[in-house]
Write a protein that holds these residues in place. Structure first.
Motif, PDB file in Angstrom:
ATOM      1  N   ALA A 156       7.318   1.798   2.498  1.00  0.00           N
ATOM      2  CA  ALA A 156       6.521   1.122   1.468  1.00  0.00           C
ATOM      3  C   ALA A 156       6.140   2.189   0.449  1.00  0.00           C
ATOM      4  O   ALA A 156       5.424   3.136   0.784  1.00  0.00           O
ATOM      5  N   PRO A 157       6.632   2.089  -0.791  1.00  0.00           N
ATOM      6  CA  PRO A 157       6.346   3.146  -1.767  1.00  0.00           C
ATOM      7  C   PRO A 157       4.865   3.513  -1.823  1.00  0.00           C
ATOM      8  O   PRO A 157       4.514   4.689  -1.962  1.00  0.00           O
ATOM      9  N   GLY A 158       3.992   2.511  -1.668  1.00  0.00           N
ATOM     10  CA  GLY A 158       2.552   2.762  -1.762  1.00  0.00           C
ATOM     11  C   GLY A 158       2.034   3.697  -0.689  1.00  0.00           C
ATOM     12  O   GLY A 158       0.992   4.334  -0.869  1.00  0.00           O
ATOM     13  N   MET A 159       2.711   3.787   0.440  1.00  0.00           N
ATOM     14  CA  MET A 159       2.226   4.641   1.518  1.00  0.00           C
ATOM     15  C   MET A 159       2.527   6.122   1.273  1.00  0.00           C
ATOM     16  O   MET A 159       2.087   6.975   2.021  1.00  0.00           O
ATOM     17  N   LYS A 160       3.309   6.412   0.205  1.00  0.00           N
ATOM     18  CA  LYS A 160       3.631   7.820  -0.081  1.00  0.00           C
ATOM     19  C   LYS A 160       2.542   8.495  -0.895  1.00  0.00           C
ATOM     20  O   LYS A 160       2.412   9.701  -0.891  1.00  0.00           O
ATOM     21  N   TYR A 161       1.811   7.699  -1.649  1.00  0.00           N
ATOM     22  CA  TYR A 161       0.851   8.287  -2.581  1.00  0.00           C
ATOM     23  C   TYR A 161      -0.438   8.677  -1.885  1.00  0.00           C
ATOM     24  O   TYR A 161      -0.805   8.121  -0.857  1.00  0.00           O
ATOM     25  N   THR A 162      -1.153   9.626  -2.510  1.00  0.00           N
ATOM     26  CA  THR A 162      -2.508   9.941  -2.077  1.00  0.00           C
ATOM     27  C   THR A 162      -3.324   8.670  -2.226  1.00  0.00           C
ATOM     28  O   THR A 162      -3.182   7.945  -3.196  1.00  0.00           O
ATOM     29  N   HIS A 163      -4.166   8.380  -1.273  1.00  0.00           N
ATOM     30  CA  HIS A 163      -4.791   7.064  -1.284  1.00  0.00           C
ATOM     31  C   HIS A 163      -6.149   7.098  -0.597  1.00  0.00           C
ATOM     32  O   HIS A 163      -6.402   7.953   0.226  1.00  0.00           O
ATOM     33  N   TYR A 164      -6.970   6.137  -0.948  1.00  0.00           N
ATOM     34  CA  TYR A 164      -8.255   5.938  -0.282  1.00  0.00           C
ATOM     35  C   TYR A 164      -9.140   7.176  -0.353  1.00  0.00           C
ATOM     36  O   TYR A 164      -9.922   7.444   0.546  1.00  0.00           O
ATOM     37  N   SER A 165      -8.976   7.978  -1.429  1.00  0.00           N
ATOM     38  CA  SER A 165      -9.723   9.234  -1.467  1.00  0.00           C
ATOM     39  C   SER A 165     -11.025   9.094  -2.236  1.00  0.00           C
ATOM     40  O   SER A 165     -11.010   8.773  -3.407  1.00  0.00           O
TER      41      SER A 165
END
Ligand code: TXA
Ligand code: MG
Length: 345
Positions: A229-238
């Motif tokens: 899932a492309p979204g799981m590669k990005y920095t997230h929930y920070s």
């Protein structure tokens, strides 16, 4: 200027829903609550409308959006090769917090699918979300309604504070029920694969469709670039604070975090702790209880990450949670928000 509607899920004001639904049907952007997190919607079949979503979020355009539908039958307008397993998942779990990935039909623009040949589809159960999609009269692309990289919004004040002025409409409709985004399940290959864990778990799915895999690249930072899932590669929930997960047995975790807190304080840094309610008073730092059960932890996690910033916390330590059932979704989001930083107690 953003048109704001306050709507009570238990006593829906249809005039307000119609007003917001009309904005969507005119190609505008509207934020609305769902049972998982708030979504930022626009007409999924209108490229110009969808571009406004990417702009409002500051989201990379290769990260595809989930298309939200009102009726199960709409799947057949949007996707090809709908196999038996897909039908069983739709019948058993829709409306509800699971998104399925299927091969897309050409009606779905590449702007919506992030350039992929597949499309993500979900039929939400939240009453307000359903009414809005119905009034819009078109399938609605809706990612979580946060600025890209921030924790997903689970309460009305999160969307109001972060998104007012960035979209055409906002429906304020109370707190999300689950508090973590939907399970994303890829059904385009023989063995279904979970690309993002959520409240519908691997175990729940296996009871209905047999063997299900979890994308192996979710577990480790080094593998994360390979996430399906492309979204799981990005920095997230920070949040702004630096987050760490502390793992080990409970007593060890508590004493480790208390040692680290003393160290941080001596450097002038504010420490915050996210923990089970029962451990709240055992910490020297500002501790916020996530809940008593894993379901409560899931529903409070994003709110409390935001709360840490409001309290000017520099460093957040979170207790580790069991990586089973709903715990898999919790640990997935925690690992991302911590940038995979784990301290062994
Ligand atoms: O609970 C939810 O799913 C919420 C609410 C609003 O429905 N929406 C949501 O959307 O979380 P978003 O855009 O924040 O996350 C969608 C995830 C991303 O990781 C994206 O990369 C993945 O789903 N995704 C979407 N389409 C995909 C596709 N065709 N193939 C693989 N992954 C896909
Ligand atoms: Mg998101």
């Amino acid at each position: 200027k953003t048109i704001i509607s306050k709507i009570n899920e238990k006593d829906i004001d249809l005039d307000e829903i119609k007003k917001q639904g009309k904005l969507l049907s005119e190609g505008k952007t509207v934020i609305f609550p769902t049972e998982t997190v708030y979504g930022l919607g626009a007409n999924a079949l209108d490229e110009n409308a969808v571009k406004k979503i990417y702009e409002a979020k500051g989201r990379p355009s290769d990260n595809p959006l989930i298309v939200h539908i009102y009726n199960k039958e709409e799947v057949y307008d949007l996707a090809n090769d709908i196999n038996e397993k897909a039908k069983e998942v739709m019948n058993k779990f829709w409306p509800g917090p699971i998104t399925i990935i299927l091969n897309k039909k050409s009606i779905v623009p590449y702007t919506t699918s992030g350039g992929l040949e597949t499309v993500a589809i979900r039929m939400p159960s939240h009453k307000i979300a359903r009414e809005i999609i119905k009034q819009a009269g078109v399938p609605i692309a809706a990612p979580s309604a946060n600025i890209s990289g921030r924790p997903s919004p689970t309460k009305a004040n999160h969307v109001y504070e972060e998104m007012n002025g960035r979209v055409d409409g906002i429906v304020l409709g109370g707190d999300s029920n689950f508090g973590l985004e939907s399970t994303v399940l890829d059904l385009t290959s023989n063995t279904p694969m979970i690309l993002r864990p959520g409240s519908i778990t691997k175990e729940d799915l296996e009871k209905v469709i047999g063997e299900v895999q979890i994308d192996p690249s979710l577990a480790k930072k080094e593998d994360n670039k390979k996430a399906k899932a492309p979204g799981m590669k990005y920095t997230h929930y920070s949040p702004d604070a630096d987050v760490f997960i502390v793992s080990g047995n409970e007593d060890a975790i508590i004493s480790k975090i208390n040692d680290l807190t003393i160290e941080n304080t001596s450097k002038g840094l504010n420490t915050g702790v996210m923990c089970l309610n029962k451990n709240k008073d055992k910490y020297k730092a500002t501790s916020i209880g996530l809940g008593d059960t894993l379901e409560e932890v899931a529903s409070n996690l994003f709110d409390i990450l935001r709360e840490m910033d409001k309290n000017n916390i520099d460093i957040v330590y979170s207790e580790e949670f069991p990586n089973k059932g709903v715990g898999q979704a919790i640990m997935n989001r925690l690992l991302k928000s911590a940038g995979y930083k784990i301290i062994k107690a």
